[in-house]
Structures are given as C-alpha cells and as structure tokens.
Scaffold this active site. Structure first.
Site, short mmCIF file in Angstrom:
data_model
loop_
_atom_site.label_atom_id
_atom_site.label_comp_id
_atom_site.label_asym_id
_atom_site.label_seq_id
_atom_site.Cartn_x
_atom_site.Cartn_y
_atom_site.Cartn_z
N CYS A 1 -3.55 3.00 -2.58
CA CYS A 1 -2.09 3.03 -2.69
C CYS A 1 -1.63 2.03 -3.75
O CYS A 1 -1.91 0.83 -3.65
CB CYS A 1 -1.49 2.80 -1.30
SG CYS A 1 -0.12 1.67 -1.16
N CYS B 1 0.77 -0.72 -2.79
CA CYS B 1 0.07 -1.76 -2.03
C CYS B 1 -0.53 -2.79 -2.98
O CYS B 1 -0.43 -3.99 -2.75
CB CYS B 1 -1.06 -1.17 -1.19
SG CYS B 1 -0.49 0.02 0.04
#
Ligand SMILES: *[C@@H]1O[C@H](CO)[C@@H](O)[C@H](O)[C@H]1NC(C)=O
Ligand SMILES: *[C@@H]1O[C@H](CO)[C@@H](O)[C@H](O)[C@H]1NC(C)=O
Length: 221
Positions: free
Chosen positions: A50, A53
């Site tokens: 991600c 992230c």
C-alpha cells in the site's frame, strides 16, 4: 585499515538504525494477549504493497521518536495486515493504512489528516486523562485560548460528572473535555445551578440541559 573503517561504519549505521526503529514496535497476532492491560497504544495498520502506508513511514517514525523522547505513556506500534490479519480484524480495520489507539480496552479510530502534528494531537488527547482539570483561572484562560470548542463540567463530583466522563470516553476522539470549579470561570458566565455542563464556542457559551449523554452525542463535532 579502510576495510576496518568500513566495517566499523557499517556497525554504527546498523546500530543507529536499530535503536531508531525501537521507537516503533512491530505487533503481530499475539499482541492482544501479550500487551499490558493498562498500556496505551497508537497503532498503524499497513500492508507492504500500500503506497499511502509507505508515505506514512517517516511520519510514523518521527511520532515514535517524539513520544518516546517526551516520556509519553503512549506506545507506538505498527502491524502488517498481510502477516497479522487477526489483529487487523480485532481492530475492525477495513482499509490500509488505518490508525487506531487502544486504551483500557477501548479502541479509538483516527480519521483526521495523516500529518505528524494532527496524529500527535490525537495521541496526546486520547492518551491523556478523559477529563482534564482546570484548577486555576490561568489554566482556564490558557485552555480557552487554545481550543475553538470546549466542553466543561463545573461543580463537585456528581452523577452528572459520571455521565460527562463516560461521554468523554467515547467522544475524546473529536475534542477535549475539561472540569473546573465555579471560581475559575469569568464572572460574566451565568449559571443558574450547579453542577453544570457548559460548552464554549466562538466566544459564547451555552449550558447543556437534561440527559448529558444524549445531548452531547447530538452535538455535531
Ligand atoms: C475509521 O476511520 C476511517 C477513516 O474515516 C474509516 O474509513 C473507517 O471505516 C473507520 N474504521 C472503523 C473501524 O470505524
Ligand atoms: C446520567 O445518565 C443516566 C443514564 O443515561 C440517566 O438516567 C441520568 O438521568 C443521567 N444523570 C444526569 C444527572 O444527567
């Protein structure tokens, strides 16, 4: 000699990296069993693929280091949802990254901006006392000048204070809750009876009537 220097440099860098990452603990599915009951945690849930992230990594590191250096009671952790799905499930994580706090078995979901300042404010607010006592005129005025909206309980211990505190347990994700005695408030604030719950906003104030839990919840924050 230069080989020795290089290996020394490598150890120094590894040691520094090691101590730096110690500010943020990696948490797995055993976390809920192994943590201390009284511990307060700020946790980032992520997955390796991600990209939002990854953008949060440096911020998370700074948050860990800042809370540690301030001696904050808040522990900072992160958990990989791909390898520790149980913990993500426990915190009802629906998308990554997710930022949550755990305090006395209550979980708090962070939904604000993903900046260091905003997340630190959340961590300090939720990690601190549910209701903060303003014990002097100075503390009251300081709080007034720093908060656009202020929920304040005025009076001695009472059932209303109990209700105010349990509202705070849920609503502290949105705002701070305070308590004070009548004498720290400006004379101009008129309160027909005590105890009372008052909200200050934009230089004015109003008093909550009736059932605190419901009225506080109805207030859009
Ligand atoms: C937490 O907040 C985020 C962002 O607002 C939201 O998408 C998510 O559904 C919330 N999670 C829970 C468990 O409430
Ligand atoms: C406190 O909450 C309880 C339960 O919601 C309610 O019945 C009671 O009237 C409340 N008391 C005060 C003083 O607000």
């Amino acid at each position: 000699m230069s080989e020795w220097r290089n290996s020394m440099l490598l150890s120094v860098l590894l040691l520094l990296a090691g101590s730096a990452s110690a500010f943020v603990e990696e948490l797995d599915d055993s976390f809920m069993e192994t943590r201390g009951d009284e511990d307060i945690w700020l946790i980032k849930f992520y997955t390796p693929w991600c990209s939002f992230c990854r953008q949060l990594d440096p911020v998370w590191h700074q948050i860990g280091s800042e809370l540690t250096s301030r001696g904050s009671p808040v522990h900072v952790g992160k958990s990989d949802g791909s390898t520790s799905p149980g913990l993500s499930k426990e915190f009802k994580v629906r998308g990554y990254p997710a930022i949550l706090m755990l305090k006395k078995n209550v979980k708090y979901n962070y939904s604000g901006a993903r900046t260091k300042e905003a997340i630190l404010d959340f961590a300090n607010r939720v990690g601190g006392p549910l209701v903060r006592s303003l014990s002097s005129v100075q503390l009251f005025q300081h709080a007034m000048s720093h908060h656009d909206v202020m929920f304040l309980y005025i009076g001695a211990t009472s059932e209303l204070k109990g209700n105010f505190t349990s509202s705070a347990e849920e609503l502290i994700v949105h705002t701070y809750f305070f308590s004070a005695s009548r004498d720290v408030l400006p004379k101009a604030v008129s309160l027909p009876s005590l105890p009372a719950v008052v909200v200050f906003k934009d230089g004015s104030y109003f008093q909550y009537e009736g059932e605190t839990r419901t009225s506080l919840r109805q207030e859009p924050l």
